[in-house]
Design a protein around this motif. Structure first.
Motif, short mmCIF file in Angstrom:
data_model
loop_
_atom_site.label_atom_id
_atom_site.label_comp_id
_atom_site.label_asym_id
_atom_site.label_seq_id
_atom_site.Cartn_x
_atom_site.Cartn_y
_atom_site.Cartn_z
N LEU A 93 0.71 5.55 -3.92
CA LEU A 93 2.00 5.06 -3.66
C LEU A 93 3.27 6.18 -4.11
CD1 LEU A 93 4.53 2.89 -3.50
CD2 LEU A 93 4.02 2.12 -5.92
N ILE A 94 2.75 6.94 -5.15
CA ILE A 94 3.62 7.96 -5.62
C ILE A 94 3.67 9.06 -4.49
CG2 ILE A 94 3.74 9.99 -7.30
CD1 ILE A 94 2.47 8.06 -9.22
N GLU A 95 2.47 9.43 -4.00
CA GLU A 95 2.62 10.35 -2.73
C GLU A 95 3.43 9.82 -1.69
OE1 GLU A 95 1.48 13.32 -2.28
OE2 GLU A 95 0.19 13.64 -4.20
N ALA A 96 3.16 8.55 -1.54
CA ALA A 96 3.89 7.98 0.05
C ALA A 96 5.33 8.18 -0.45
CB ALA A 96 3.54 6.53 -0.11
N VAL A 97 5.93 7.80 -1.61
CA VAL A 97 7.54 7.78 -1.93
C VAL A 97 7.68 9.19 -1.79
CG1 VAL A 97 8.80 7.54 -3.88
CG2 VAL A 97 7.25 5.90 -3.52
N LYS A 155 14.80 8.07 0.11
CA LYS A 155 13.74 8.19 -1.14
C LYS A 155 14.46 7.50 -2.36
CE LYS A 155 11.41 11.99 -1.44
NZ LYS A 155 11.16 13.32 -1.84
N TYR A 156 15.69 7.71 -2.56
CA TYR A 156 16.22 7.48 -3.72
C TYR A 156 16.94 6.19 -3.73
CZ TYR A 156 15.05 12.02 -5.28
OH TYR A 156 14.07 13.28 -5.44
N LEU A 206 9.93 12.49 -9.30
CA LEU A 206 10.45 11.10 -8.99
C LEU A 206 10.75 10.27 -10.14
CD1 LEU A 206 7.49 10.91 -6.34
CD2 LEU A 206 9.76 11.37 -5.96
N ASN A 207 11.23 10.93 -11.15
CA ASN A 207 11.32 10.10 -12.47
C ASN A 207 12.53 8.95 -12.37
OD1 ASN A 207 10.53 12.90 -13.13
ND2 ASN A 207 9.69 11.51 -14.85
N LYS A 208 13.56 9.28 -11.26
CA LYS A 208 14.62 8.22 -11.02
C LYS A 208 14.07 7.07 -10.43
CE LYS A 208 18.31 11.75 -11.19
NZ LYS A 208 19.47 12.36 -10.45
N ILE A 209 12.92 7.30 -9.73
CA ILE A 209 12.19 6.32 -8.97
C ILE A 209 11.26 5.32 -9.62
CG2 ILE A 209 11.05 5.67 -6.83
CD1 ILE A 209 12.32 8.29 -5.76
N PHE A 210 10.51 6.06 -10.26
CA PHE A 210 9.28 5.45 -11.22
C PHE A 210 9.69 5.10 -12.52
CE2 PHE A 210 7.12 6.86 -7.31
CZ PHE A 210 6.11 5.83 -6.87
N SER A 211 9.35 3.90 -12.97
CA SER A 211 9.62 3.70 -14.52
C SER A 211 8.37 3.07 -15.19
CB SER A 211 10.93 3.00 -14.74
OG SER A 211 11.11 2.62 -16.15
N PHE A 251 3.06 -7.43 3.68
CA PHE A 251 2.56 -6.49 4.78
C PHE A 251 1.21 -5.49 4.24
CE2 PHE A 251 7.43 -6.49 5.13
CZ PHE A 251 7.30 -7.12 6.39
N ILE A 252 0.31 -5.55 5.24
CA ILE A 252 -0.85 -4.86 4.86
C ILE A 252 -0.97 -3.27 5.74
CG2 ILE A 252 -3.38 -4.90 5.33
CD1 ILE A 252 -2.44 -7.44 3.50
N PHE A 253 -1.47 -2.63 4.90
CA PHE A 253 -1.53 -1.10 5.21
C PHE A 253 -2.94 -0.69 5.09
CE2 PHE A 253 -0.44 -0.53 1.00
CZ PHE A 253 -1.11 0.57 0.75
N GLU A 254 -3.52 0.27 5.72
CA GLU A 254 -4.79 0.77 5.80
C GLU A 254 -4.95 1.39 4.21
OE1 GLU A 254 -8.04 3.74 7.98
OE2 GLU A 254 -5.66 3.67 8.50
N THR A 255 -6.13 1.01 3.54
CA THR A 255 -6.41 1.63 2.37
C THR A 255 -6.50 3.26 2.54
OG1 THR A 255 -8.04 -0.39 2.13
CG2 THR A 255 -8.08 1.34 0.42
N LYS A 256 -5.67 3.84 1.46
CA LYS A 256 -5.48 5.05 1.21
C LYS A 256 -4.66 5.97 2.19
CE LYS A 256 -9.90 5.87 -1.37
NZ LYS A 256 -10.95 6.61 -1.63
N ASN A 257 -4.54 5.11 3.07
CA ASN A 257 -3.40 5.89 4.10
C ASN A 257 -1.89 5.93 3.76
OD1 ASN A 257 -1.82 6.72 6.66
ND2 ASN A 257 -3.34 5.21 7.78
N ILE A 258 -1.88 6.95 3.09
CA ILE A 258 -0.55 7.22 2.49
C ILE A 258 0.51 7.41 3.54
CG2 ILE A 258 0.69 9.23 1.15
CD1 ILE A 258 -1.96 9.83 -0.35
N LYS A 259 0.38 8.15 4.71
CA LYS A 259 1.53 8.03 5.61
C LYS A 259 1.76 6.96 6.05
CE LYS A 259 2.20 10.11 10.43
NZ LYS A 259 1.80 10.98 11.33
N ALA A 260 0.81 5.80 6.32
CA ALA A 260 1.22 4.37 6.68
C ALA A 260 1.91 3.82 5.75
CB ALA A 260 -0.11 3.72 7.04
N LEU A 261 1.67 3.96 4.50
CA LEU A 261 2.34 3.36 3.31
C LEU A 261 3.72 3.98 3.22
CD1 LEU A 261 2.91 1.50 1.06
CD2 LEU A 261 1.46 3.35 -0.37
#
Length: 362
Positions: free
Chosen positions: A208-212, A220-221, A246-251, A311-321
């Motif tokens: 999720l972090i990589e996808a964001v 993004k923000y 990404l500190n402004k996004i994730f808490s 919504f479902i996305f393929e496991t580990k598929n960062i681009k799809a997420l």
């Protein structure tokens, strides 16, 4: 329901923690109450003891520190010369010599409930062969196998052999839906999201972090993500957020005891997990009318229906997420319906309790 005046043992490899009251705690409390109403006596065997919630009303026999839960139970029934009508196990490994020992000491019906997820690509060949052998050796000592989802039952059969199909059934885990506050006004754009998960690599929060991070700067923000939970991967995840700015996004919010009151503050739940059995946090989020974005592992697709409540996305598929998140932020993908209805009809804790009581009619 002709189950009165029975004496049962519940052997549960589940540590009781006051600060981490979850769906299974609520199930145990309600199952105890339902059994009391039927004049069924229960001895509970946990790794530890506790008095929070309704546990102060339980008869708990905790494991001694130097013994496994299973060995502690075997020692107890031998030392106390007690005979149970039923023995129910939760979170205990299936098809082991423990179950053979039970049948040597008890005339009980033995019911084994499987809550455990499997690896994304299955077990290695050596472990698969070992499990199949254990199935042939020890499955005869278990009278009923219970999986908490269709996925789990299929995995039980895959692990231990199709010969146990006629004594395997599904009882879905359920939640206390009446305790969950409902979100009546979800935002269509610029959503606020939560993650509710134990923080370990298999939960996929790093994906999720990589996808964001891959989201366009214009998008993004406009997303906020609060992460609830603790675990051995927490510092690594925090460092990853810091390194990607990404500190402004994730808490990171840590563990909280009142998630049932918190889900309603969010527009989506994100669960990019790599392995799952049957997620109570997904049920709780949907019961709060908060759609879920997750992967097709475990029993997830038995609850999350594409485009209807998540919504479902393929496991580990960062681009799809990342693509999915971008559409969600812009409002190009949106869930219109009330996601609570399905949970209320099919996955309530009361239904779960009734179905577990029916096991005592075997």
């Amino acid at each position: 329901m002709a189950v009165k005046n029975k004496h049962i043992a519940v052997v549960c490899d589940y540590r009781l923690i006051e600060e981490r009251v979850g769906g299974m705690d609520h199930f145990f409390w309600r199952f105890q109450k339902a059994c009391e109403a039927q004049h069924i006596k229960i001895d509970w065997f946990f790794p530890n003891t506790a008095t929070h919630g309704a546990y102060h009303q339980f008869r708990i026999i905790p494991a001694l520190k130097h013994l496994s839960l299973e060995q502690n139970f075997l020692n107890y029934i031998e030392a106390n010369n007690v005979q149970y009508s039923y023995i129910i196990t939760h979170f205990v490994e299936l098809c082991t010599p423990f179950f053979k020992s039970l049948k040597r000491l008890q005339n009980s019906k033995v019911i084994a409930v499987d809550h455990n997820p499997r690896p994304l690509h299955g077990y290695p060949l050596k472990k698969r062969i070992k499990k199949r052998l254990k199935g042939w050796l020890f499955s005869r000592y278990i009278d009923q196998f219970v999986g908490v989802s269709d996925y789990t039952v299929n995995e039980i059969l895959k692990d231990f052999g199709n010969h146990i199909r006629n004594k395997s059934l599904v009882i879905y885990n359920g939640i206390a839906i009446e305790n969950i506050i409902v979100n009546e006004n979800r935002k269509k754009t610029f959503p606020k999201c939560l993650v509710a998960s134990h923080l370990r690599p298999s939960k996929g929060v790093q994906d999720l972090i990589e996808a964001v991070y891959q989201l366009p700067e214009s998008v993004k923000y406009h997303i906020k993500i609060d992460v609830y939970g603790e675990g051995p991967y927490e510092e690594i995840l925090k460092n990853k957020v810091n390194s990607l700015s990404l500190n402004k996004i994730f808490s990171f919010k840590g563990s909280v005891a009142n998630l049932n009151e918190i889900y309603c503050l969010y527009d989506y739940m994100l669960q990019p997990t790599h392995m799952e059995c049957f997620s109570l946090s997904i049920l709780e989020s949907l019961a709060a009318n908060v759609p879920v974005i997750t992967t097709p592992v475990g029993g997830n697709t038995e609850v999350v229906k594409q485009g209807r409540n998540g919504f479902i996305f393929e496991t580990k598929n960062i681009k799809a997420l990342a693509q999915l998140l971008e559409k969600m932020v812009k409002g190009d993908m949106y869930i219109n319906g009330n996601t609570r209805t399905l949970i209320k009809e099919k996955f309530s804790i009361d239904t779960m309790v009734v179905n577990h009581l029916k096991l005592l009619e075997l």
